[in-house]
Write an enzyme that holds these catalytic residues in place. Structure first.
Site, PDB file in Angstrom:
ATOM      1  N   ASP A 129      44.487  26.368  51.935  1.00 45.45           N
ATOM      2  CA  ASP A 129      44.839  26.786  50.828  1.00 45.45           C
ATOM      3  C   ASP A 129      44.228  26.258  49.328  1.00 45.45           C
ATOM      4  O   ASP A 129      44.725  26.972  48.497  1.00 45.45           O
ATOM      5  CB  ASP A 129      46.528  26.543  50.743  1.00 45.45           C
ATOM      6  CG  ASP A 129      46.770  25.070  50.810  1.00 45.45           C
ATOM      7  OD1 ASP A 129      45.754  24.116  50.860  1.00 45.45           O
ATOM      8  OD2 ASP A 129      47.958  24.728  50.681  1.00 45.45           O
ATOM      9  N   HIS A 130      43.372  25.295  49.761  1.00 41.79           N
ATOM     10  CA  HIS A 130      42.908  24.672  48.409  1.00 41.79           C
ATOM     11  C   HIS A 130      41.583  24.761  47.903  1.00 41.79           C
ATOM     12  O   HIS A 130      41.418  24.779  46.688  1.00 41.79           O
ATOM     13  CB  HIS A 130      42.932  23.127  48.854  1.00 41.79           C
ATOM     14  CG  HIS A 130      44.137  22.596  48.109  1.00 41.79           C
ATOM     15  ND1 HIS A 130      45.386  22.617  48.777  1.00 41.79           N
ATOM     16  CD2 HIS A 130      44.551  21.213  47.356  1.00 41.79           C
ATOM     17  CE1 HIS A 130      46.422  21.775  48.195  1.00 41.79           C
ATOM     18  NE2 HIS A 130      45.703  20.890  47.474  1.00 41.79           N
ATOM     19  N   ASP A 194      49.377  15.668  51.695  1.00 39.59           N
ATOM     20  CA  ASP A 194      49.604  16.610  50.351  1.00 39.59           C
ATOM     21  C   ASP A 194      50.773  15.991  49.856  1.00 39.59           C
ATOM     22  O   ASP A 194      52.001  15.671  50.462  1.00 39.59           O
ATOM     23  CB  ASP A 194      49.488  17.778  50.444  1.00 39.59           C
ATOM     24  CG  ASP A 194      49.502  18.467  48.712  1.00 39.59           C
ATOM     25  OD1 ASP A 194      48.528  18.942  48.645  1.00 39.59           O
ATOM     26  OD2 ASP A 194      50.519  18.355  48.292  1.00 39.59           O
ATOM     27  N   ARG A 476      52.755  20.221  38.030  1.00 41.34           N
ATOM     28  CA  ARG A 476      52.003  19.230  37.483  1.00 41.34           C
ATOM     29  C   ARG A 476      51.378  19.858  36.191  1.00 41.34           C
ATOM     30  O   ARG A 476      50.871  20.844  36.295  1.00 41.34           O
ATOM     31  CB  ARG A 476      50.886  18.462  38.398  1.00 41.34           C
ATOM     32  CG  ARG A 476      51.362  17.489  39.588  1.00 41.34           C
ATOM     33  CD  ARG A 476      50.655  16.353  39.953  1.00 41.34           C
ATOM     34  NE  ARG A 476      51.400  15.805  40.940  1.00 41.34           N
ATOM     35  CZ  ARG A 476      51.059  15.472  42.235  1.00 41.34           C
ATOM     36  NH1 ARG A 476      49.956  15.856  42.550  1.00 41.34           N
ATOM     37  NH2 ARG A 476      51.883  14.880  42.819  1.00 41.34           N
ATOM     38  N   SER A 671      48.417  13.116  43.223  1.00 41.94           N
ATOM     39  CA  SER A 671      48.010  13.670  44.223  1.00 41.94           C
ATOM     40  C   SER A 671      48.027  12.540  45.255  1.00 41.94           C
ATOM     41  O   SER A 671      47.698  11.318  44.953  1.00 41.94           O
ATOM     42  CB  SER A 671      46.832  14.568  44.207  1.00 41.94           C
ATOM     43  OG  SER A 671      46.256  14.746  45.630  1.00 41.94           O
ATOM     44  N   ARG A 673      45.505  12.583  47.418  1.00 39.05           N
ATOM     45  CA  ARG A 673      44.114  12.597  47.911  1.00 39.05           C
ATOM     46  C   ARG A 673      43.673  11.023  47.888  1.00 39.05           C
ATOM     47  O   ARG A 673      43.344  10.358  47.103  1.00 39.05           O
ATOM     48  CB  ARG A 673      43.308  13.212  46.702  1.00 39.05           C
ATOM     49  CG  ARG A 673      43.114  12.698  45.424  1.00 39.05           C
ATOM     50  CD  ARG A 673      42.694  13.597  44.446  1.00 39.05           C
ATOM     51  NE  ARG A 673      43.407  14.856  44.149  1.00 39.05           N
ATOM     52  CZ  ARG A 673      43.378  15.437  43.062  1.00 39.05           C
ATOM     53  NH1 ARG A 673      42.539  15.247  42.231  1.00 39.05           N
ATOM     54  NH2 ARG A 673      44.349  16.311  42.727  1.00 39.05           N
TER      55      ARG A 673
END
Length: 785
Positions: A129-130, A194, A476, A671, A673
């Site tokens: 999806d990213h 995520d 965000r 995030s 990440r």
């Protein structure tokens, strides 16, 4: 124990005793043999184990339990012996499943490959999806993404097939909407790579965002560690009505708690107002709990969840949840660490921003506030969708607003985009006419993906540096997040408010009180939107976009070319040499907010998420250097020249010099990440010292063998200057709860010592000593074999 299975057990006993042969109908045991999802028919929900663990812990603690505690403690690896103290002890947990989005799944799967394990130990999925950039519209953007990212998609698909991981192809939808539709259920513990994984709390699950290394632990069958969360209760009374929406609940809570007010805590919603919110509305609230630093958020199981489960083809799960409902709601008399009360009947529509998601304003005030602050009031683009607000109900309420404008001959004055949350949502809103209404009012329907929410937006209507305003239904709004333009003032609100403001074209419009002028010159007022929370017909599933992992993937080949610019196999990080960290240089002393977007930018950098060396070229390029007030400009202490942060870090690494970063409050907000931790480790960093950390980032740093430390006295932040050298002493006696000393050496030869705190437990200290958590895992595997 559910009564159906008691009856079945008795009948089996009679049959085995030879009393009489009866046919035991399979339906009698269905309550105990309900699949976790349609895609994993042999993986069953185990409420009996949850119940057993809850009873053990309740007896030990001798007090009522919150819902959060029930589900968390119900997944303890050793409920009889685990030390439990909110906010202090580390829990060893056994989550039910793992979910990964494609940008983070690359590094997670590369780490899993490095572990040497043949197959994942729990049900796991990858969601593409990213990597789909919003440009021309859904179909065209999807085709382009498949072409550009073919190498990455092939890697993820083949790695999934080899290691037993389900693969959702590009175009399937956003990970969190897919999880809500297929994988979350009351009482589940799910971890996802995520930060908005808490979306699943809308279905009564404990769903927690983590870094890839944490996911590898769970996929490897290792107990997962989490600091025992505190529990913040949000009591909801009254009932939502009019223009107020579930989004306004979390926008209000964000304004109360701020971006770090939920750190180390689970937000648990309860009270009579809960029943006035749809299941997908509850998911919206839980999703954006990530913006207040919460470990996760959750709602108690109720009829709205049951209705959603039934509509998404999981009535069997709802029936089983009914049997165990006492474990899926809080105990009467349970105690929260903090309680916030919100009367939904009095809640007004909110809009938060710009530049931070906790700057809350009533929509009625935002126009005046914007004019006072010098923020642009003309709206250039309105964007609805995202993992936070892309449900059928969200699209229906937005279409209800758009339909009124069309009836008066109006279209959006601002540009307007729509992002469906999943292929199922896309297909259903096309069938039911919502998508066409939103197109007719001027909207562009984008691909079922994250798109502009994460910076995947090829924006053409402004130039970089041009001051402008956008309104979104995203989560965000950090500086430059959506379009890489630091002058874009992004505001977050509900989809229906975004739609109304896009029609008016200005922040000065309040849909509750203000009038629009129709094409006929007559004034009219928009009525509050009303829409079904779920479709009257069944959901249209759309295209089949799921790839099942084969039963045996051992023969599957996973290809990573040594010359690839997108993928790179990982090399182990160096092991701690047993010595103190002496005379470290300071790469950068960060001024103010430093999110994971500042540390490892997204947008165009997403294409390098599987190549550690390439993506390290974005290290801290968004952070503001306190020495000169600039981004991506730091002094090289060896040459005295100013240059980009990544180049300076690489120079230090080449010269064999260790370095540190000094940060401000809530460092690493945003995030999940883990690249924000992998990159400094890869380029020679050893220590990050801050006033405070965001939860996920602090854990990610520990996982990669770095030392995240905090000032015992936050004022000591001012004692360290970018030209100083730092030594961390006492590492030979590194122990849980024991502070470390930091010796600051100033250029004039003077020194001073400050104390630094840490939150390492014993196993996390072993990660540091081994060089990373993955190194430690491999050491333990070698010993056991």
């Amino acid at each position: 124990m559910a009564p159906y299975c008691v009856l079945a057990a008795r009948l089996r006993h009679a049959l085995n005793s030879g009393i009489r042969r009866y046919h035991v109908a399979p339906v009698l045991c269905q309550r105990a043999k309900v699949a976790m999802s349609h895609f994993e028919p042999n993986e069953h929900i185990n409420y009996e184990k949850l119940e057993k663990n809850i009873n053990i812990v309740r007896k030990r603690l001798d007090r009522p339990l919150t819902l959060s505690e029930k589900i968390v403690y119900g997944h303890l690896d050793d409920p009889a012996k685990q030390e439990i103290e909110r906010g202090k002890t580390y829990l060893r947990l056994r989550p039910d499943r793992v979910a990964m989005q494609d940008a983070t799944a690359q590094m997670a799967m590369l780490q899993f490959i490095s572990s040497g394990l043949p197959k994942v130990a729990v049900p796991s999925t990858i969601h593409c999806d990213h990597l789909i950039e919003a440009q021309l519209g859904g179909e065209k953007d999807l085709r382009r993404a498949k072409d550009i990212n073919q190498e990455v998609y092939n890697f993820l698909a083949t790695a999934g097939a080899k290691y037993g991981v389900g693969f959702w192809k590009p175009g399937s939808g956003i990970i969190h909407q897919i999880i809500l539709e297929n994988y979350s259920y009351p009482g589940v513990m799910l971890i996802g790579t995520d930060s908005h994984t808490p979306n699943g709390g809308g279905l009564g699950g404990i769903c927690i965002g983590v870094g890839g290394a944490d996911a590898v632990d769970v996929m490897a069958g290792i107990p997962w560690e989490l600091k025992c969360p505190k529990v913040i209760g949000v009591k909801l009374t009254g009932k939502l009505s009019g223009w107020s929406s579930p989004k306004d609940v979390i926008l209000k809570v964000a304004g109360i708690l701020t971006v770090k007010g939920g750190t180390g805590a689970i937000i648990e919603y309860h009270g009579p107002g809960v029943d006035s919110i749809s299941c997908t509305g509850m998911a919206t609230i839980c999703n954006m709990g990530a913006e207040i630093g919460a470990t996760t958020s959750i709602f108690p199981y109720n009829a709205r969840m049951k209705k959603y489960l039934g509509k998404t083809g999981r009535a069997d799960i709802a029936a089983l949840a009914d049997e165990f409902q006492q474990h899926l709601v809080p105990d009467s008399g349970c105690q929260y660490d903090q309680v916030i009360e919100i009367n939904l009947s009095e809640l007004k529509p909110h809009i938060n921003g710009p530049f931070t998601p906790d700057l809350a304003h009533p929509v009625s005030d935002i126009g005046a506030v914007a004019e006072k602050e010098g923020w642009p009031v003309d709206i250039r683009v309105g964007l609805i969708g995202s993992c936070t607000n892309s449900s059928y109900e969200d699209m229906g309420r937005s279409a209800a607003v758009a339909k009124q404008a069309l009836a008066h001959g109006l279209k959006c004055k601002s540009k307007f985009t729509i992002t469906p949350g999943s292929e199922q949502i896309r297909a259903t809103i096309e069938r039911d006419g919502y998508a066409q209404i939103l197109r007719d009012v001027g909207g562009l329907v984008l691909a079922n993906a994250c798109g502009p929410c994460i910076g995947q937006w090829d924006r053409k209507d402004i130039k970089k540096g041009e001051k402008n305003t956008i309104v979104t239904s995203y989560n965000r709004n950090f500086t430059g997040r959506n379009d890489a333009n630091p002058e874009t003032h992004a505001f977050v609100t509900s989809p229906e408010i975004v739609t109304a403001l896009s029609i008016a074209g200005t922040l000065k419009f309040n849909p509750e009180t203000d009038y629009l002028t129709g094409a006929d010159g007559k004034k009219f007022k928009l009525e509050a939107p009303d829409a079904d929370e779920l479709p009257k017909l069944e959901f249209d599933p759309g295209q089949d976009t799921y790839q099942y992992p084969p039963k045996d993937g051992s023969g599957q080949h996973v290809d990573v070319s040594p010359t690839s610019q997108r993928l790179q196999l990982l090399e182990p990080f160096d092991k701690w040499d047993g010595k103190d960290l002496e005379d470290m240089l300071i790469l950068i002393k960060v001024k103010g907010k430093c999110t994971t977007d500042h540390i490892s930018a997204a947008g165009p950098w997403l294409k390098f998420r599987g190549h550690l060396d390439n993506i390290s070229n974005n290290l801290l390029i968004g952070a503001i250097n306190i020495e000169n007030g600039k981004a991506n400009s730091v002094r090289n202490a060896l040459t005295q020249e100013f240059g980009p942060v990544p180049d300076t870090a690489r120079y230090y690494k080449k010269m064999g010099v260790k370095w540190a970063v000094i940060g401000d409050e809530n460092y690493g907000e945003g995030s999940s990440r883990e690249h924000a931790a992998l990159e400094p480790r890869h380029l020679g960093g050893r220590v990050i010292i801050t006033k405070s950390f965001a939860r996920i980032h602090e854990t990610n740093l520990k996982k990669q063998g770095l030392l995240p430390l905090t000032f015992a006295d936050p004022a000591d932040y001012n004692k360290i200057h970018p030209v100083d050298k730092l030594s961390i002493v006492g590492l030979a006696d590194f122990a849980p709860g024991k502070p470390l000393k930091c010796i600051i050496k100033h250029p004039n030869g003077s020194q001073e010592t400050i104390m630094l705190n840490h939150t390492f437990n014993e196993s996390q200290i072993e990660w540091f000593q081994a060089g990373s958590a993955l190194n430690r895992m491999k050491e333990l595997q070698q010993k056991s074999s």
